[in-house]
Motif scaffolding. Structure first.
Motif, PDB file in Angstrom:
ATOM      1  N   ILE A 142      -2.001  -9.670  -7.255  1.00 50.49           N
ATOM      2  CA  ILE A 142      -1.155  -8.553  -7.687  1.00 50.49           C
ATOM      3  C   ILE A 142      -2.049  -7.441  -8.233  1.00 50.49           C
ATOM      4  N   ALA A 143      -3.049  -7.842  -9.017  1.00 47.37           N
ATOM      5  CA  ALA A 143      -3.968  -6.861  -9.613  1.00 47.37           C
ATOM      6  C   ALA A 143      -4.715  -6.075  -8.542  1.00 47.37           C
ATOM      7  N   GLU A 144      -4.982  -6.704  -7.408  1.00 49.22           N
ATOM      8  CA  GLU A 144      -5.699  -6.015  -6.332  1.00 49.22           C
ATOM      9  C   GLU A 144      -4.950  -4.756  -5.886  1.00 49.22           C
ATOM     10  N   HIS A 145      -3.619  -4.815  -5.920  1.00 40.98           N
ATOM     11  CA  HIS A 145      -2.825  -3.669  -5.491  1.00 40.98           C
ATOM     12  C   HIS A 145      -2.828  -2.548  -6.525  1.00 40.98           C
ATOM     13  N   PHE A 146      -3.205  -2.870  -7.767  1.00 38.79           N
ATOM     14  CA  PHE A 146      -3.280  -1.860  -8.814  1.00 38.79           C
ATOM     15  C   PHE A 146      -4.670  -1.238  -8.930  1.00 38.79           C
ATOM     16  N   GLU A 164       0.832  -1.182   0.000  1.00 36.23           N
ATOM     17  CA  GLU A 164       0.000   0.000   0.000  1.00 36.23           C
ATOM     18  C   GLU A 164       0.878   1.248   0.000  1.00 36.23           C
ATOM     19  N   SER A 165       0.525   2.223  -0.826  1.00 33.31           N
ATOM     20  CA  SER A 165       1.309   3.451  -0.913  1.00 33.31           C
ATOM     21  C   SER A 165       0.429   4.539  -1.490  1.00 33.31           C
ATOM     22  N   ASP A 166       0.985   5.743  -1.465  1.00 37.75           N
ATOM     23  CA  ASP A 166       0.213   6.858  -2.018  1.00 37.75           C
ATOM     24  C   ASP A 166       0.557   7.128  -3.471  1.00 37.75           C
ATOM     25  N   SER A 167       1.342   6.239  -4.092  1.00 41.45           N
ATOM     26  CA  SER A 167       1.667   6.423  -5.509  1.00 41.45           C
ATOM     27  C   SER A 167       1.771   5.084  -6.221  1.00 41.45           C
ATOM     28  N   LEU A 168       1.397   5.082  -7.485  1.00 43.51           N
ATOM     29  CA  LEU A 168       1.486   3.878  -8.309  1.00 43.51           C
ATOM     30  C   LEU A 168       2.945   3.459  -8.470  1.00 43.51           C
ATOM     31  N   GLU A 169       3.836   4.428  -8.638  1.00 43.78           N
ATOM     32  CA  GLU A 169       5.251   4.113  -8.822  1.00 43.78           C
ATOM     33  C   GLU A 169       5.822   3.337  -7.643  1.00 43.78           C
ATOM     34  N   ALA A 170       5.445   3.738  -6.432  1.00 50.78           N
ATOM     35  CA  ALA A 170       5.957   3.064  -5.238  1.00 50.78           C
ATOM     36  C   ALA A 170       5.440   1.636  -5.147  1.00 50.78           C
ATOM     37  N   VAL A 171       4.174   1.430  -5.523  1.00 53.35           N
ATOM     38  CA  VAL A 171       3.612   0.084  -5.508  1.00 53.35           C
ATOM     39  C   VAL A 171       4.340  -0.810  -6.502  1.00 53.35           C
TER      40      VAL A 171
END
Length: 207
Positions: free
Chosen positions: A126-130, A75-82
């Motif tokens: 993995i998709a859940e995190h996106f 979990e993060s506040d940015s897609l790049e970090a995830v």
């Protein structure tokens, strides 16, 4: 004094498996029961009591490590970090699994075949995190997950080379920015063209 709780059979088996894993990666399927017992710090009889025989122990070891443990913390506040965290975790795990397959050959391949459905299912978590960043993706979260998993597999595999050609950072750059240069800077690897004569000299020659 509070007595130390005894481990359950499953916990004890898992403890033995973790203890012998480095020795198995070093010696492969040719490892002896004596070497396994020494690595686990127990008597050979304890191994036989817990697993039955050596092949059963090695099979249990592969099953233990191929169990899909969904690591938290993406979990993060940015897609790049995830993406960065996900790629790092997947590449490290897949490199370990390659080592396990090389070390144990048919035993690991058989278990991997039996766990194929679990592997296919992994792209869904993995998709859940996106999902929270679906609006920032050019593809669906499931497609993004499949690409992350596939490219991470490529970074983890050597494919006959002494070392993997691509790194986790290479994969990360491709996933986030693609393989096509978009800036106006010249390619640093291209030779610098030789400078021609000044335009004023050419004009004089024409005259």
């Amino acid at each position: 004094m509070t007595p130390i709780p005894r481990l359950s059979n499953d916990a004890r088996r898992a403890q033995i498996v973790e203890a012998v894993t480095p020795a198995v990666l070093e010696h492969g399927a040719a490892i002896t029961s004596r070497q396994l017992a020494d690595a686990a710090g127990v008597a050979e009889g304890t191994l036989f009591k817990a697993f039955g025989d050596k092949e059963s122990l090695l099979t249990a070891l592969v099953e233990h490590h191929m169990t899909d443990e969904r690591t938290e913390g993406f979990e993060s506040d940015s897609l790049e970090a995830v993406v960065e965290t996900m790629v790092g975790v997947l590449v490290e795990r897949m490199r370990f699994m390659f080592q396990l397959v090389v070390a144990l050959g048919p035993i690991a391949q058989r278990v991997a075949g039996e766990r194929r459905a679990d592997f296919e299912q992994s792209k869904h978590w993995i998709a859940e995190h996106f999902e929270p960043y679906a609006g920032q993706l050019r593809v669906t979260p499931l497609v993004a997950a499949d690409l992350v998993r596939t490219l991470s597999w490529a970074a983890a595999a050597s494919w006959g080379e002494d070392a993997p050609v691509s790194s986790a950072d290479d994969i990360l750059q491709v996933l986030l920015h693609g393989i096509v240069r978009t800036d106006a800077e010249p390619d640093a690897s291209a030779p610098t063209p030789l400078a021609g004569p000044p335009a004023s000299v050419l004009e004089d020659q024409k005259a």
